[in-house]
Design a protein around this motif. Structure first.
Motif, PDB file in Angstrom:
ATOM      1  N   SER A 108      -0.437  -5.172   2.118  1.00 24.70           N
ATOM      2  CA  SER A 108      -0.278  -4.989   0.784  1.00 24.70           C
ATOM      3  C   SER A 108      -1.755  -4.940   0.202  1.00 24.70           C
ATOM      4  O   SER A 108      -2.465  -5.557   0.859  1.00 24.70           O
ATOM      5  CB  SER A 108       0.706  -6.115   0.211  1.00 24.70           C
TER       6      SER A 108
ATOM      7  N   ASP B 204       9.098   6.090  -0.679  1.00 21.17           N
ATOM      8  CA  ASP B 204       8.255   5.838  -1.814  1.00 21.17           C
ATOM      9  C   ASP B 204       6.694   5.757  -1.206  1.00 21.17           C
ATOM     10  O   ASP B 204       6.136   4.974  -1.761  1.00 21.17           O
ATOM     11  CB  ASP B 204       8.883   4.485  -2.162  1.00 21.17           C
ATOM     12  N   GLY B 205       6.338   6.667  -0.574  1.00 24.62           N
ATOM     13  CA  GLY B 205       4.902   6.717  -0.044  1.00 24.62           C
ATOM     14  C   GLY B 205       4.675   5.750   0.957  1.00 24.62           C
ATOM     15  O   GLY B 205       3.289   5.623   1.414  1.00 24.62           O
ATOM     16  N   CYS B 206       5.597   5.086   1.698  1.00 29.60           N
ATOM     17  CA  CYS B 206       5.166   3.849   2.776  1.00 29.60           C
ATOM     18  C   CYS B 206       5.575   4.450   3.986  1.00 29.60           C
ATOM     19  O   CYS B 206       4.908   3.728   4.889  1.00 29.60           O
ATOM     20  CB  CYS B 206       6.105   2.668   2.359  1.00 29.60           C
TER      21      CYS B 206
ATOM     22  N   HIS C 119      -1.516   8.632   0.024  1.00 34.92           N
ATOM     23  CA  HIS C 119      -1.663   9.476  -1.014  1.00 34.92           C
ATOM     24  C   HIS C 119      -0.964  10.905  -0.705  1.00 34.92           C
ATOM     25  O   HIS C 119      -0.421  11.258   0.375  1.00 34.92           O
ATOM     26  CB  HIS C 119      -3.150   9.866  -0.742  1.00 34.92           C
ATOM     27  N   SER C 120      -0.748  11.353  -2.053  1.00 31.26           N
ATOM     28  CA  SER C 120       0.067  12.621  -2.073  1.00 31.26           C
ATOM     29  C   SER C 120      -0.780  13.852  -1.181  1.00 31.26           C
ATOM     30  O   SER C 120       0.386  14.673  -0.951  1.00 31.26           O
ATOM     31  CB  SER C 120       0.382  12.971  -3.525  1.00 31.26           C
TER      32      SER C 120
ATOM     33  N   HIS D 189       0.803  -1.284   0.027  1.00 28.00           N
ATOM     34  CA  HIS D 189      -0.035  -0.124   0.103  1.00 28.00           C
ATOM     35  C   HIS D 189       0.773   1.269   0.027  1.00 28.00           C
ATOM     36  O   HIS D 189       2.091   1.141   0.564  1.00 28.00           O
ATOM     37  CB  HIS D 189      -0.980  -0.156   1.140  1.00 28.00           C
ATOM     38  N   ARG D 190       0.292   2.319  -0.267  1.00 31.03           N
ATOM     39  CA  ARG D 190       0.864   3.750  -0.377  1.00 31.03           C
ATOM     40  C   ARG D 190      -0.190   4.880   0.208  1.00 31.03           C
ATOM     41  O   ARG D 190      -1.109   4.683   0.198  1.00 31.03           O
ATOM     42  CB  ARG D 190       1.233   3.898  -1.699  1.00 31.03           C
TER      43      ARG D 190
ATOM     44  N   SER E 120      -5.124   6.568   2.107  1.00 33.66           N
ATOM     45  CA  SER E 120      -4.683   5.405   1.427  1.00 33.66           C
ATOM     46  C   SER E 120      -4.530   6.029  -0.123  1.00 33.66           C
ATOM     47  O   SER E 120      -5.360   6.715  -0.444  1.00 33.66           O
ATOM     48  CB  SER E 120      -5.397   4.058   1.552  1.00 33.66           C
ATOM     49  N   MET E 121      -3.683   5.309  -0.840  1.00 34.53           N
ATOM     50  CA  MET E 121      -3.368   5.931  -2.101  1.00 34.53           C
ATOM     51  C   MET E 121      -4.811   5.340  -3.135  1.00 34.53           C
ATOM     52  O   MET E 121      -5.184   6.436  -3.764  1.00 34.53           O
ATOM     53  CB  MET E 121      -2.329   5.108  -2.922  1.00 34.53           C
TER      54      MET E 121
ATOM     55  N   SER F 186       4.514   3.552   9.558  1.00 34.05           N
ATOM     56  CA  SER F 186       4.845   2.870   8.187  1.00 34.05           C
ATOM     57  C   SER F 186       3.795   1.645   7.918  1.00 34.05           C
ATOM     58  O   SER F 186       3.191   1.376   8.716  1.00 34.05           O
ATOM     59  CB  SER F 186       6.266   2.156   8.465  1.00 34.05           C
TER      60      SER F 186
END
Length: 1453
Positions: free
Chosen positions: A996, A843-845, A831-832, A828-829, A860-861, A992
């Motif tokens: 996934s 890396d967005g984690c 969101h910006s 998972h990532r 969440s992304m 963090s």
């Protein structure tokens, strides 16, 4: 005599057929003003007969007939016959009234039940008696002592709309009454019966019923003492068994004695007595709910029954009749508003409980509740000779309610709430006796009505009777397949009336299980299952079993209901999600506990203390269309220890429902938490987490009187406390291998008894060795946890409950319990888009909060899929802050957030622009509103290394997981398209991602969104459907204009409407308010209903709809009559005539309200398909009209709400002021604006200062600004700058200097506010701007240097006229409207003569560059406006011509 009607009649009467036929005009709109009289006075013995020609179904009540001594030639006709005075006898229904007052409550036939073609006549005989004739039959004497000169009266009331006079002549001679008439013969038979038996039929029925029900044989009845030496018939005494004497009635020659129980003449202020003080009625029942106390005229005797019959109820109030005894003499009593206010000498039954002197002494006295009794039901009480007080419901003794009742007590009845009218039942009255016995038969026990041999159970227990469905089933259900299968044959036409019961009671531990054979997808809801004490042979089956208010337990959805009330909210698997082929079952164990099964998986205990001999119930509701009973072992459905359905399975470990006083059990019995320090039991040996003291006991929870701490128990108990092993409260051993006091949050402790009787403890799965030996062999021991000291919450972690059992080999299906297997995916990532203090790395984690404790929201992304877990690990904490991580789900799309700095709130609790579910601490909130407390482990206790996750399950629930352990459902009805959202709040500074994503779904599977901008050019536009109103509607509704217009023609309620067609998705259903009636309060409500309305029986108001209903009422949203959202949109009660109101369900099944074409946002989610628009013409709203709407206008984004905010000022675009159309301008009805206008008039300011166009005057009260759809903040000027609308104020537009460049000023200047005193208004208006030299109290005296804004004080020798005077402005009235700037003045409203306080201020246009922005100068610490910082909230200008007065603002408190 000529049988004709008098030419003078009621104002709505039309005469025809030579004045022999009368018709009431406007029969649908009006129900009264239908009086007609005979042309000439009646002759003795002539029967004036009329025929009922026409009736309508719009009203209650019907024809009324009688006689009057008033001459019709001079009569001032009242609206109805009951309004006639001066000697008027009227038969209405089955009552007789004299001059409007009841003199005989029950007489003859009920006139309301007569139909078209029936004949009704009235007669005065030669003795001056009044007789009623129905279809040629004499109903007997209705009244006596009538004067000789009388006219016949007929009232075409209610349903009766037309009559024709048939004749006026004497009846046939053979119908004349005599001493040997049927009434006299009946009296003689009753007299003879009373001579032989001093006891009424109900006593025999009661005795037989109670004797048969208990299978006991009472002692032979003593033959009653016979009057006047008569002896009873031979053999009569030997053949009867009876209960104790139920009264002390002493007929003497068949005539009632003078000391009969009646109501005392002194009674409550609203009570009206009639029927010789046998009947009591509360006046104005729709306006008042209390002051209805009545008492008996004398004290009750020992063993004397005081019994009443409920004659009339209303459905407006909550609560109902209350009955009891009191020691107070009615002659000396100052009657209270309700008897429960009396604090001495009073015992009352209220609801299902007993109150003594106003305080509850028995909460659940009996299964019946007085609040649920119906008209015709009987309530009685008796003081036994031993001082015990008993109550009786429909003749059935409810047991001892109180002991040692005082000797001298009066019976008392409180006609409270719904109860309006009661009548005392006398055992010696024949008609009362028949009605009472009918009521008793309705409430018979399950065994009554069988053959006497059937009451004895067969001794051959080896051949159990097969479980089948009973032939008596719901009116829309049918039984087939030799009683094994039940179905709703027309399941697509009706969704209810599908109740079926088992043919015999369930035995203890006998499983009743059915398989769902067929489903339909038209309705919401599905199968419901449970048990009831009611015998199906005598039960009047309700439309749905949850409507039954006694002796019933049902599982519905994922909850459990008892007598129609929810007792468990989140119990087990949701029955509404089952499919064809799934099975559901129920069992009552021998310990009285009730358990349910889904696909063979036990859902755990649902209820306790369920009585034996209950019948299984299945409600084929909604989608469920057919079910078949599943046989197990050829009819033997008994539970066995090895059965997969056994509720004693070792894996089904839950906390016991009995526990310490301060303990709370949640999460389906798996979690226990402590309010204070108490003890908790489990149902068997199990592992626990987070406890201070743990052990086992051989004492059953039912036999234990819970102590403060378990170490106080001095027998059969073994406990581990700290490192000490204790038996029966004494220390056996110290320094055991583990120390419970050292365990921290997340630790696990378990207990196990070995086969040899040794007790072992396990810490985090590691055996700590033998703690003690000698546990009693072969005897049950219960695990026990003492939540003592610091420990406040524990959860069972062993494999238990339905979720874990779904992995077993039982008969489960994918449809019921989907098993999520590991799926390869990517991490998972985040969101910006995130809070302004967040830094996303790795890396967005990873997310790190820098700065203060807030502005730490991350998303969440991507949207989460069903059952997809989004999990993070806590990396860093900062203990200088309080609070902790918040986590949840939101429908807000991060990509829609305009910018990082201003688009997000400081805390997740304040994120309310879209629906957000979150957990903070141990609380669950929805849009900031508390939904649940004490949920799972508190997030405030999380530390470095702990993991926390969130997922949306396939059953639309949100689950939180802590260190991989599911805390259970936190919220239900969660939308599908949601993002995970977290708030790094307080001490949590870094997290963090450790989870996934699952495999992506194809885009083609996603549902279209209303907000989607893409649309295929090849798609053909669907025709816009018409939505005319359905013919089935509230009884006060009249449809016209091809059913597009609805009008309420009477009263203030009964105005419910639905459309004939379901509402398509993304289609706006819109109505216009055509007419309001200010006589009433409140107004229109609208929403949607998920049930098919074609055969719906509408209640009086929409708020009474309790199933699949979503309603917008006032400024709130309701679901099934429960409020789910407040402060939503404008207050509909303030909408004026001409307002356009609409509802829309978007592609995501979300409900929206539109006001004058403006979307008010999401009102509710998960709206079923299909659904039907619902409108309630209530209160002020009397007429609406459906308007056909082209949705392309709304879908294209061209609504007023979507105009460029930078080009708008309070609705002004360029130089054009937008206001609602004149017919919907809220100023017409806004009382607050009218009050501000009256204050402005008191200021005597010249009209020349104000704009002549009144539409430019805007009110910013809550209702008006919501009605217009105003936003709180706008931008204006070059460069654009924010300003806040003056909510709470009223603006009066000022006349602008014609020499001003209007277009340039409005577009390029900024907007600000300037507070002032009332005394400086005139001077400021005279100068047309805020300039130097103004006398405003906000002018800043130049006394000291303002370093920040580079203003220096004037030199000492400067001339006064050259002093630079600075004027303070602000972009928000939250600052300029402070009392320091805008002093309050008091005034008296010339209309209401009430005193108010008022403030004044100016809205001004400010030229950019003419002012300096600075900090507030009042020393205020807290933030005044969330959009403006206190360091930038004050503007200062001194330039002449830099401001332009735009509006006068007034606020009145």
């Amino acid at each position: 005599m000529a049988a004709e009607l008098h030419s003078r009649s009621g104002k709505l009467i039309g005469l025809s057929n030579s004045n022999r036929t009368a018709q009431r005009n406007q029969p649908i709109q009006e129900f009264n003003h239908g009086l007609v009289l005979s042309r000439e006075p009646l002759r003795d013995r002539d029967v004036f007969t009329v025929r009922i020609d026409k009736k309508v179904n719009s009203w209650s009540g019907s024809i009324e007939i009688g006689v009057t001594a008033l001459d019709p030639a001079t009569l001032d006709f009242p609206s109805s016959a009951t309004g006639l005075k001066g000697g008027s006898w009227i038969v209405s229904g089955y009552s007789v009234l004299l001059d409007g007052r009841s003199i005989l409550e029950e007489y003859g036939r009920d006139l309301d039940q007569l139909g078209e073609g029936d004949l009704v006549g009235i007669q005065r005989d030669t003795q001056g008696n009044l007789h009623l004739w129905v279809n040629g039959e004499d109903c007997g004497v209705a009244a006596t002592g009538l004067p000789p000169r009388l006219w016949a009266v007929i009232d075409l009331y209610g349903k009766c709309t037309q009559i024709t006079v048939v004749s006026s002549e004497p009846p046939p001679s053979d119908q004349e009454t005599s001493e040997d008439s049927e009434d006299f013969c009946n009296f003689k038979m009753l007299y003879l019966l009373c001579l032989f038996i001093d006891m009424d039929l109900s006593d025999f029925v009661n005795s037989a019923i109670l004797s048969a029900y208990s299978n006991s044989v009472s002692e032979p009845m003593d033959v009653p003492r016979c009057s006047q030496g008569n002896s009873p018939p031979e053999g009569l005494g030997a053949s009867l068994t009876v209960a104790p004497n139920l009264g002390s009635i002493s007929p003497i020659g068949g005539v009632m004695t003078n000391d009969a129980l009646l109501f005392h003449e002194k009674c409550g202020t609203l009570i009206k007595l009639s029927n010789n003080n046998k009947t009591a009625e509360r006046r104005r029942p729709l306006d008042e709910f209390n002051n209805g106390v009545v008492m008996t005229n004398r004290p009750l005797r020992d063993n004397e029954m005081f019994e009443i019959r409920i004659d009339k109820l209303v459905d407006k109030w909550s609560g109902s009749i209350e009955i009891g005894v009191t020691t107070h003499n009615p002659n000396n009593l100052d009657y209270p508003a309700t008897m429960t206010n009396l604090r001495s000498g009073t015992i009352m039954m209220s609801g299902s409980g007993i109150l003594t002197n106003g305080k509850g002494t028995r909460r659940e006295y009996c299964e019946f509740s007085l609040d649920e009794l119906q008209e015709g039901d009987h309530i009685g009480l008796m003081r036994k000779s031993n001082g015990a007080l008993h109550f009786y419901i429909n003749g059935i003794d409810q047991g001892v309610a109180a002991t040692q009742t005082p000797t001298v007590v009066y019976g008392v009845v409180d006609l409270y709430g719904m109860a309006v009218k009661v009548t005392i039942v006398h055992n010696h009255n024949h008609s009362d006796r028949l009605r009472r016995n009918n009521a008793i038969m309705r409430a018979l026990s399950p065994d009554v009505g069988r053959n006497r041999t059937a009451l004895h159970l067969s001794t051959d227990s080896d051949v159990p009777e097969r479980l089948l469905f009973h032939s008596n089933c719901g009116q829309k259900a049918a039984i087939i397949n030799d009683g094994k299968t039940a179905l709703r044959p027309h399941a697509t036409d009706d969704f209810n009336h599908g109740v079926v019961l088992s043919s015999r009671p369930l035995r203890s531990n006998e499983v009743f299980q059915v398989r769902i054979d067929k489903m339909v997808d038209k309705w919401a809801g599905s199968i419901e299952i449970g048990v009831t004490t009611h015998n199906p042979a005598y039960l009047q089956l309700p439309s749905t079993m949850t409507n039954l208010r006694s002796g019933t337990w049902m599982m519905t959805g994922n909850g459990v209901m008892h007598n129609g009330t929810t007792i468990l909210d989140e119990y087990g698997h949701n029955l509404d999600r089952l499919k064809a082929g799934d099975t559901v079952g129920v069992v009552r164990k021998d310990d009285g506990s009730l358990h349910f099964f889904v696909n063979g998986v036990a859902q755990g205990p649902a209820a306790w203390n369920v009585p034996p001999n209950v019948y299984a119930v299945v409600d084929l509701y909604g989608q469920a269309a057919q079910a078949t009973i599943m046989d197990d072992l050829e009819g033997n459905n008994q539970l066995s220890p090895v059965s997969p359905c056994s509720v004693m399975s070792a894996t089904d470990l839950r906390f016991h429902h009995l526990h310490g006083n301060n303990a709370v059990i949640t999460n389906g019995g798996r979690t226990a938490l402590r309010q204070n320090c108490r003890i908790l039991f489990s149902s068997g040996v199990c592992g626990m987490e987070r406890s201070i003291e743990a052990g086992v006991t051989a004492i059953r929870p039912e036999d234990l009187e819970f102590p403060n701490t378990m170490t106080d128990i001095d027998y059969d108990t073994w406990m581990l406390s700290g490192t000490a092993i204790m038996q029966d409260g004494n220390t056996m051993r110290n320094n055991y291998g583990c120390d419970l006091d050292s365990l921290t949050t997340g630790s696990r402790i378990g207990m196990m008894r070995s086969a040899s009787g040794d007790l072992h403890y396990y810490i985090n799965g590691v055996d700590q060795g033998v703690a003690c030996s000698g546990l009693p062999p072969g005897k049950e021991v219960f695990a026990v946890i003492d939540l003592y000291g610091q420990c406040v919450q524990v959860s069972i972690t062993s494999s238990s409950g339905p979720l874990d059992n779904s992995l077993s080999t039982s008969n489960n299906t994918e449809k019921s319990f989907p098993i999520q297997s590991p799926v390869p995916g990517v991490a998972h990532r985040f969101h910006s888009k995130h809070g302004k203090n967040i830094l996303v790395q790795n890396d967005g984690c990873q997310a790190i909060r820098a700065g203060d404790f807030s502005h730490g929201i991350v998303f969440s992304m991507k949207e989460l899929k069903s059952d997809e877990l989004f999990e993070v690990k806590i990396d860093q904490v900062d203990d200088q802050w309080s609070g902790s991580l918040h986590i949840g789900l939101t429908t807000l799309q991060p990509s829609d957030i305009p910018c990082i700095a201003t688009g997000l709130s400081a805390s997740l609790l304040e994120l309310r622009s879209k629906v957000t579910w979150l957990v903070t601490g141990s609380e669950v909130r929805r849009n900031g509103i508390l939904q649940k407390q004490n949920y799972g482990c508190s997030l405030d206790r999380l530390g470095v290394g702990n993991r926390v996750g969130v997922k949306r399950c396939s059953d639309d629930t949100m689950h939180i997981l802590i260190d991989g352990e599911d805390m259970g459902p936190a919220a239900t009805a969660v939308a599908k398209n949601v993002y995970a959202v977290l708030d790094l709040y307080g001490k949590i500074t870094s997290i963090s991602i450790v989870s996934s994503t699952v495999l992506e779904e194809t885009e083609s599977t996603k549902a279209p969104s209303l907000s989607s901008d893409s649309c295929s050019e090849e798609e053909e536009e669907e025709p816009t459907p018409t939505m005319e109103f359905l013919e089935n509607h509230g009884k006060n509704i009249l449809l016209s204009n091809q059913n597009f217009t609805a009008t309420r023609v009477s009263s203030y309620n009964q105005g419910l409407l639905v459309t004939s067609q379901p509402l398509p998705r993304q289609h706006l259903f819109q109505v216009q308010i055509d007419r309001l009636n200010p006589t009433w309060t409140s107004s229109l409500s609208l929403g949607v209903i998920g049930n098919c309305p074609e055969r719906f029986n509408f209640p009086s108001t929409a708020c009474c709809l309790k199933r699949s209903t979503w309603l917008v009422q006032r400024d709130s949203v309701f679901h099934n009559s429960l409020k789910i959202c407040e402060n939503y949109g404008p207050n509909l009660d303030t909408c004026p005539e001409g307002t356009l109101l609409g509802i829309l369900v978007d592609g995501n099944n979300c409900l929206h309200l539109y006001v004058n074409g403006i979307d008010q946002g999401l009102a509710a989610q998960d709206i079923p398909n299909p659904c039907f628009p619902l409108v309630d013409l209530y209160g002020q709203c009397e007429q609406v009209r459906y308007l056909l709407v082209n949705m392309l206008y709304y879908a294209s984004g061209s609504t007023f709400a979507d105009m460029e905010k930078a080009d708008m000022v309070d609705g002004i675009k360029e130089s054009v002021c937008w206001t609602p159309p004149p017919e919907v301008n809220p100023m017409k009805t806004c009382e607050y604006q009218a009050l501000c206008t009256r204050f402005k008039d008191l200021l005597t300011l010249p009209d020349g200062y104000f704009n002549e166009d009144a539409k430019l005057n805007l009110c910013y009260c809550e209702s008006c600004h919501k009605l217009r759809g105003d936003e709180a903040y706008y931008k204006r000027g070059e460069p654009p700058r924010d300003y806040a609308l003056p909510f709470g104020w009223c603006r009066f537009a000022l006349r602008i200097n014609p020499r001003s460049d209007m277009a340039n000023t409005f577009k390029k200047w900024h907007i600000a506010y300037h507070g002032c005193s009332v005394g400086t208004l005139r001077t400021t208006l005279d100068q047309c701007e805020l300039v130097s030299g103004s006398l405003s109290v906000f002018s800043v005296a130049p006394t000291k240097v303002d370093v920040q804004n580079e203003y220096t004080e004037t030199e000492e020798n400067s001339a006064p006229e050259r002093e630079a005077v600075k004027v303070k402005l602000s972009p928000t009235m939250r600052y300029s409207g402070l009392e320091a700037f805008a002093p309050k003045v008091q005034f008296r409203d010339p209309r209401s003569h009430r005193c108010h306080q008022a403030q004044v201020a100016f809205q001004v246009c400010v030229r950019p560059g003419s002012y300096k922005v600075g900090a507030q100068s009042l020393g205020i610490v807290e933030a005044l406006d969330p959009r403006f910082s206190n360091s930038e909230i004050e503007w200062i200008t001194k330039e002449k011509g830099g401001t332009l007065l735009y509006g006068l603002l007034i606020r009145v408190e």
